[in-house]
Design a protein around this motif. Structure first.
Motif, PDB file in Angstrom:
ATOM      1  N   CYS A 105       0.744  -1.261   0.093  1.00  0.00           N
ATOM      2  CA  CYS A 105       0.113   0.044   0.090  1.00  0.00           C
ATOM      3  C   CYS A 105       0.843   1.169   0.069  1.00  0.00           C
ATOM      4  O   CYS A 105       2.252   1.308   0.435  1.00  0.00           O
ATOM      5  CB  CYS A 105      -0.787   0.161   1.158  1.00  0.00           C
ATOM      6  SG  CYS A 105      -2.051  -1.463   1.190  1.00  0.00           S
ATOM      7  N   ARG A 153      -8.380  -1.944  -0.447  1.00  0.00           N
ATOM      8  CA  ARG A 153      -7.358  -0.879  -1.072  1.00  0.00           C
ATOM      9  C   ARG A 153      -7.966  -0.302  -2.332  1.00  0.00           C
ATOM     10  O   ARG A 153      -8.048   1.016  -2.568  1.00  0.00           O
ATOM     11  CB  ARG A 153      -6.232  -1.490  -1.047  1.00  0.00           C
ATOM     12  CG  ARG A 153      -4.962  -0.782  -1.519  1.00  0.00           C
ATOM     13  CD  ARG A 153      -3.889  -1.406  -2.180  1.00  0.00           C
ATOM     14  NE  ARG A 153      -4.115  -2.264  -3.506  1.00  0.00           N
ATOM     15  CZ  ARG A 153      -3.182  -2.960  -3.997  1.00  0.00           C
ATOM     16  NH1 ARG A 153      -1.805  -3.098  -3.668  1.00  0.00           N
ATOM     17  NH2 ARG A 153      -3.145  -3.909  -5.063  1.00  0.00           N
ATOM     18  N   THR A 195      -3.084  -9.686  12.064  1.00  0.00           N
ATOM     19  CA  THR A 195      -2.330  -8.764  11.103  1.00  0.00           C
ATOM     20  C   THR A 195      -1.212  -8.086  11.528  1.00  0.00           C
ATOM     21  O   THR A 195      -1.288  -7.521  12.744  1.00  0.00           O
ATOM     22  CB  THR A 195      -3.394  -7.719  10.479  1.00  0.00           C
ATOM     23  OG1 THR A 195      -4.188  -7.134  11.408  1.00  0.00           O
ATOM     24  CG2 THR A 195      -4.467  -8.662   9.515  1.00  0.00           C
ATOM     25  N   ALA A 223      -8.822  -7.151   1.969  1.00  0.00           N
ATOM     26  CA  ALA A 223      -8.005  -5.684   2.050  1.00  0.00           C
ATOM     27  C   ALA A 223      -7.727  -5.292   0.639  1.00  0.00           C
ATOM     28  O   ALA A 223      -7.675  -4.193   0.433  1.00  0.00           O
ATOM     29  CB  ALA A 223      -6.884  -5.927   2.942  1.00  0.00           C
ATOM     30  N   SER A 250       1.285  -4.460  10.361  1.00  0.00           N
ATOM     31  CA  SER A 250       1.668  -3.319   9.047  1.00  0.00           C
ATOM     32  C   SER A 250       2.938  -3.156   9.762  1.00  0.00           C
ATOM     33  O   SER A 250       3.636  -2.822  10.488  1.00  0.00           O
ATOM     34  CB  SER A 250       0.732  -2.250   9.480  1.00  0.00           C
ATOM     35  OG  SER A 250       1.292  -1.114   8.658  1.00  0.00           O
ATOM     36  N   LEU A 284       0.766  -4.799   4.641  1.00  0.00           N
ATOM     37  CA  LEU A 284      -0.076  -5.486   5.294  1.00  0.00           C
ATOM     38  C   LEU A 284      -0.020  -6.829   5.086  1.00  0.00           C
ATOM     39  O   LEU A 284      -0.208  -7.412   4.126  1.00  0.00           O
ATOM     40  CB  LEU A 284      -1.584  -4.882   5.314  1.00  0.00           C
ATOM     41  CG  LEU A 284      -2.523  -5.688   6.045  1.00  0.00           C
ATOM     42  CD1 LEU A 284      -2.418  -5.390   7.488  1.00  0.00           C
ATOM     43  CD2 LEU A 284      -3.940  -5.316   5.590  1.00  0.00           C
ATOM     44  N   LYS A 299     -10.588  -2.031   8.742  1.00  0.00           N
ATOM     45  CA  LYS A 299     -11.755  -2.450   8.169  1.00  0.00           C
ATOM     46  C   LYS A 299     -11.929  -4.045   7.873  1.00  0.00           C
ATOM     47  O   LYS A 299     -13.195  -4.353   8.043  1.00  0.00           O
ATOM     48  CB  LYS A 299     -11.513  -1.717   6.782  1.00  0.00           C
ATOM     49  CG  LYS A 299     -12.856  -2.094   5.710  1.00  0.00           C
ATOM     50  CD  LYS A 299     -14.033  -1.259   6.136  1.00  0.00           C
ATOM     51  CE  LYS A 299     -14.974  -1.033   5.164  1.00  0.00           C
ATOM     52  NZ  LYS A 299     -16.225  -0.556   5.678  1.00  0.00           N
ATOM     53  N   CYS A 300     -11.007  -4.716   7.956  1.00  0.00           N
ATOM     54  CA  CYS A 300     -11.233  -6.286   7.744  1.00  0.00           C
ATOM     55  C   CYS A 300     -11.568  -6.825   8.902  1.00  0.00           C
ATOM     56  O   CYS A 300     -12.316  -7.883   9.039  1.00  0.00           O
ATOM     57  CB  CYS A 300      -9.930  -6.621   7.145  1.00  0.00           C
ATOM     58  SG  CYS A 300      -9.624  -6.527   5.400  1.00  0.00           S
ATOM     59  N   LEU A 352      -6.987  -0.563   6.649  1.00  0.00           N
ATOM     60  CA  LEU A 352      -7.641  -1.613   5.908  1.00  0.00           C
ATOM     61  C   LEU A 352      -7.472  -2.719   6.885  1.00  0.00           C
ATOM     62  O   LEU A 352      -8.492  -3.656   6.809  1.00  0.00           O
ATOM     63  CB  LEU A 352      -6.636  -2.087   5.018  1.00  0.00           C
ATOM     64  CG  LEU A 352      -6.367  -1.082   3.369  1.00  0.00           C
ATOM     65  CD1 LEU A 352      -5.527  -1.672   2.513  1.00  0.00           C
ATOM     66  CD2 LEU A 352      -7.836  -1.385   2.877  1.00  0.00           C
ATOM     67  N   ALA A 353      -6.606  -2.913   8.008  1.00  0.00           N
ATOM     68  CA  ALA A 353      -6.667  -4.097   8.988  1.00  0.00           C
ATOM     69  C   ALA A 353      -7.874  -3.798   9.747  1.00  0.00           C
ATOM     70  O   ALA A 353      -8.671  -4.736  10.169  1.00  0.00           O
ATOM     71  CB  ALA A 353      -5.408  -3.973   9.898  1.00  0.00           C
ATOM     72  N   THR A 369      -2.423   1.022   5.564  1.00  0.00           N
ATOM     73  CA  THR A 369      -2.379  -0.589   5.766  1.00  0.00           C
ATOM     74  C   THR A 369      -3.083  -0.697   7.217  1.00  0.00           C
ATOM     75  O   THR A 369      -3.842  -1.806   7.548  1.00  0.00           O
ATOM     76  CB  THR A 369      -0.834  -1.085   6.170  1.00  0.00           C
ATOM     77  OG1 THR A 369       0.029   0.008   6.565  1.00  0.00           O
ATOM     78  CG2 THR A 369      -0.218  -1.286   4.616  1.00  0.00           C
TER      79      THR A 369
END
Length: 341
Positions: free
Chosen positions: A57, A225, A194, A221, A196, A211, A69-70, A66-67, A63
């Protein structure tokens, strides 16, 4: 700007050898998964940490977010220490991108204890957010580059999982910690869901963070992204810098840490310094004595060719990195010792 830049390790610039690796990179369209150098970087990083997959990313903010979010859904919450980068320096975007809240823990220099995680977890009530994710930062920037050991991290991760929390590591400067502790990347990969890691701080790449996680999470992710504009085309030129950094610039981070410790030792003896936070890695935070203001002190340093940043009204951060040599540190020390301030 000329002079000695202690503002941040994001000030690093690619070395000639890194630039050569970038210019020689084989590239393709990464949005279609067809950039061989990006693919190699992601595979290399995942293998180093013993994790299934990785995603390149543009930034560590991306990153980390996104972590989040996931790992979460709307109306969940993230538990982290109050000095965490995800809270302090990422524009509160967790609320926009993931519709989650943050539950802050007051730890010590950015570090928390297992009991604090347990105390922070919410009961399941209709009127409360659902605790879903714990985030640790190693090293902790605002904590003065403080370091978690793997034993401490494991204990925290185990406590989080007892409460059904996922665990993410903001490891932007993780390698600065590992060159101090001698711990393995695979042990850290086995501890977190996860991770980063940043390529563009002490490692010296111009752009990029990774990530790391399992294949299913990284697949999701990757889609997120793209949705937030992070899909890159011929990104292999940047990935080549990241590969070079992982192959050649990790061990030398110990030099940065040692230089920061030299600064800390000097500052602790100066009459205009009230105190220095423990220097564990490449960040040195110190507090000015009396009524001295950080803004005024930074102007004095700037006039002498030294750049740094305020970390409070009377607090300053020095950060060492690839672009700061032993000779530079000697010059900074001489300047500080000669100051009548």
């Amino acid at each position: 700007m000329p002079g000695i830049n202690l503002i941040s390790d994001t000030a690093t610039k690619p070395t000639k050898a890194m630039l050569a690796a970038m210019m020689a990179a084989e590239v393709g369209d990464d949005v279609f998964g067809q950039d061989p150098t990006v693919n190699r970087l992601e595979a290399t990083a995942a293998e180093r940490f013993g994790m299934e997959a990785a995603l390149l990313c543009p930034s560590g903010t991306m990153t980390n977010q996104l972590a989040i979010k996931c790992h979460t859904r709307a109306l969940d919450e993230v538990i982290c220490e109050e000095k965490s980068h995800i809270y302090q320096y990422e524009a509160g975007v967790y609320s926009l991108l993931s519709s989650v809240s943050v539950n802050l823990i007051k730890g010590e220099r950015g570090k928390i204890s297992p009991g604090q995680i347990s105390a922070a977890v919410k009961d399941h009530q209709d009127w409360l957010p659902i605790s879903k994710l714990a985030v640790l930062e190693n090293t902790c920037n605002k904590g003065g580059g403080s370091i978690y050991t793997i034993a401490q991290a494991r204990e925290l991760a185990e406590e989080a999982r007892r409460h059904d929390l996922a665990v993410h590591l903001d490891g932007a400067r993780l390698f600065n910690a590992l060159v101090e502790t001698g711990e393995s990347c695979t042990d850290w990969g086995a501890t977190f869901d996860t991770i980063s890691i940043c390529l563009s701080k002490g490692l010296g790449a111009p752009v990029g963070s990774l990530l790391l996680g399992d294949k299913d999470l990284i697949k999701r992710a990757r889609r997120f992204r793209k949705a937030i504009g992070g899909g890159m085309r011929q990104a292999g030129y940047l990935a080549a810098a990241g590969l070079y950094a992982l192959e050649h610039h990790v061990d030398r981070l110990k030099e940065d840490n040692d230089r920061a410790k030299r600064l800390g030792a000097t500052l602790s003896e100066l009459p205009f310094v009230a105190g220095v936070e423990p220097v564990e890695s490449n960040i040195c935070i110190f507090h000015l004595a009396g009524e001295r203001k950080a803004a005024d002190f930074l102007k004095v340093l700037a006039d002498k060719g030294i750049q740094a940043v305020p970390f409070g009204p009377q607090t300053i951060r020095f950060t060492t990195h690839l672009g700061v040599s032993d000779e530079d540190i000697t010059q900074v020390i001489s300047t500080l010792e000669e100051l009548e301030y």
